[in-house]
Design an enzyme around this catalytic site. Structure first.
Site, PDB file in Angstrom:
ATOM      1  N   ASP A   1       0.741  -1.068   0.099  1.00  0.00           N
ATOM      2  CA  ASP A   1       0.085  -0.097   0.066  1.00  0.00           C
ATOM      3  C   ASP A   1       0.925   1.297   0.121  1.00  0.00           C
ATOM      4  O   ASP A   1       1.814   1.460   0.870  1.00  0.00           O
ATOM      5  CB  ASP A   1      -0.869  -0.048   1.237  1.00  0.00           C
ATOM      6  CG  ASP A   1      -1.693   1.323   1.228  1.00  0.00           C
ATOM      7  OD1 ASP A   1      -2.858   1.045   0.756  1.00  0.00           O
ATOM      8  OD2 ASP A   1      -1.457   2.291   1.889  1.00  0.00           O
TER       9      ASP A   1
ATOM     10  N   TYR B   1       2.277  10.143  -0.259  1.00  0.00           N
ATOM     11  CA  TYR B   1       3.528   9.792   0.547  1.00  0.00           C
ATOM     12  C   TYR B   1       4.724  10.089  -0.141  1.00  0.00           C
ATOM     13  O   TYR B   1       5.760  10.287   0.627  1.00  0.00           O
ATOM     14  CB  TYR B   1       3.307   8.287   0.789  1.00  0.00           C
ATOM     15  CG  TYR B   1       2.247   7.744   1.424  1.00  0.00           C
ATOM     16  CD1 TYR B   1       1.240   8.622   2.123  1.00  0.00           C
ATOM     17  CD2 TYR B   1       1.961   6.260   1.558  1.00  0.00           C
ATOM     18  CE1 TYR B   1       0.094   7.920   2.607  1.00  0.00           C
ATOM     19  CE2 TYR B   1       0.835   5.739   1.948  1.00  0.00           C
ATOM     20  CZ  TYR B   1      -0.024   6.578   2.691  1.00  0.00           C
ATOM     21  OH  TYR B   1      -1.171   5.918   3.327  1.00  0.00           O
TER      22      TYR B   1
ATOM     23  N   LYS C   1      -3.162   5.922  -3.967  1.00  0.00           N
ATOM     24  CA  LYS C   1      -4.378   6.724  -3.779  1.00  0.00           C
ATOM     25  C   LYS C   1      -4.272   7.978  -4.648  1.00  0.00           C
ATOM     26  O   LYS C   1      -3.191   8.543  -4.828  1.00  0.00           O
ATOM     27  CB  LYS C   1      -4.437   7.055  -2.336  1.00  0.00           C
ATOM     28  CG  LYS C   1      -4.395   5.980  -1.532  1.00  0.00           C
ATOM     29  CD  LYS C   1      -4.309   5.970   0.085  1.00  0.00           C
ATOM     30  CE  LYS C   1      -3.951   4.778   0.784  1.00  0.00           C
ATOM     31  NZ  LYS C   1      -2.654   4.354   0.692  1.00  0.00           N
TER      32      LYS C   1
ATOM     33  N   HIS D   1      -8.002   9.321  -1.712  1.00  0.00           N
ATOM     34  CA  HIS D   1      -7.470   9.415  -0.434  1.00  0.00           C
ATOM     35  C   HIS D   1      -8.117  10.037   0.808  1.00  0.00           C
ATOM     36  O   HIS D   1      -8.171   9.671   1.714  1.00  0.00           O
ATOM     37  CB  HIS D   1      -5.961  10.160  -0.556  1.00  0.00           C
ATOM     38  CG  HIS D   1      -4.929   9.632   0.318  1.00  0.00           C
ATOM     39  ND1 HIS D   1      -3.592   9.592   0.242  1.00  0.00           N
ATOM     40  CD2 HIS D   1      -5.024   9.417   1.771  1.00  0.00           C
ATOM     41  CE1 HIS D   1      -3.102   9.550   1.382  1.00  0.00           C
ATOM     42  NE2 HIS D   1      -3.899   9.037   2.311  1.00  0.00           N
TER      43      HIS D   1
END
Length: 297
Positions: free
Chosen positions: A46, A51, A76, A107
């Site tokens: 994931d 990020y 996401k 997200h």
């Protein structure tokens, strides 16, 4: 019920119950953590555009030598990309170095501008509709779509207009943030829950909580295993432990069967301990209590 090895999405796809999370993993560490996780049994990875580590995750997947078709890969769509879902999809695929995603999530139900301010002119449900259109147009690129951080209130609004029922809702889940209402809601709708931050946080107080420690001693495992296993023992729930330490990556993959009494006892912790590991300032959540998510719009 005993811990599961996998769950089946409403698309018919099989999703491994225990995945490997990469949120807050520092640059320069993610590639090797993902590689190590895959070499030690994980088959569910994931990540997210937000990020900033999709490229490293992709490098880790390649370095592992595990065939792409054996890996369930999730990323996401970021808040500033709500107006350009197609561009966000292509960017993620390119950075990851893959031709398709097993799961693509919205997200947050929170459109933002590129400078991080609320995009008050755009409705997040329109973003979902864009994701639906891409899912239908490019089945070879997107195997399933879902959401993240969506409460019951927001889900009810979404389902009134959705033509594709989300396959997954990824939310924070641990004994100090059980979110029973959204878990029950999604379970009734056949929507899988994915638990992020199952340990609470780095250096989480849950790891030293008397109830968690007692159960760890009972089963001769680490407290982290108890917390990960709590989610894996629940129907319709997958879980994302995260670490960049090799020994912990390996240890976190161990899941035990808990009794109903164990689970009930763990779910009493939130009566005295309430906190969120993920509480961006713009959500209005703070660190204590469980107020409903409020859109910044």
């Amino acid at each position: 019920m005993p811990a599961s090895k996998s769950v089946t999405l409403n698309t018919g796809a099989v999703m491994p119950t225990v995945g490997f999370g990469t949120w807050r993993s520092k640059p320069g560490q993610v590639e090797f953590a993902v590689e190590h996780a895959l070499k030690h049994g994980y088959r569910h990875i994931d990540t997210a555009a937000a990020y900033g580590n999709e490229a490293e995750v992709g490098q880790g997947i390649k370095a592992s030598g595990v065939p792409r078709e054996e890996i369930f890969l999730t990323t996401k769509l970021d808040n500033p990309d709500h107006r350009d879902a197609a561009g966000a999809l292509e960017s993620s695929l390119k950075k990851l170095g893959v031709t398709y995603l097993d799961l693509w999530l919205l997200h947050w139900p929170a459109p933002m501008t590129k400078d991080g301010k609320a995009d008050k002119e755009h409705n997040w449900i329109d973003t979902w509709k864009s994701m639906e259109a891409l899912y239908k147009q490019y089945p070879e690129k997107i195997k399933a779509i879902g959401v993240s951080n969506v409460s019951v209130e927001f889900f009810e609004k979404l389902l009134k207009e959705a033509t594709v029922i989300p396959a997954v809702n990824q939310i924070e889940l641990h004994p100090a943030c059980p979110q029973h209402d959204i878990v029950e809601f999604c379970t009734k709708k056949g929507i899988v829950l994915t638990a992020y931050s199952p340990l609470g946080s780095e250096n989480s107080p849950l790891l030293t909580h008397p109830t968690v420690k007692k159960l760890a001693e009972k089963y001769n495992v680490q407290p982290a295993n108890v917390l990960v296993s709590l989610q894996a023992n629940r129907p319709n729930v997958t879980v994302l432990p995260k670490s960049v330490t090799k020994s912990r990556i390996e240890a976190n993959f161990t899941v035990i069967d808990l009794t109903n009494e164990d689970i009930e006892e763990l779910h009493t912790i939130d009566k005295d301990h309430h906190f969120r590991a993920c509480s961006p300032q713009w959500t209005g959540w703070g660190t204590l209590g469980f107020p409903e998510y409020k859109s910044p719009l």
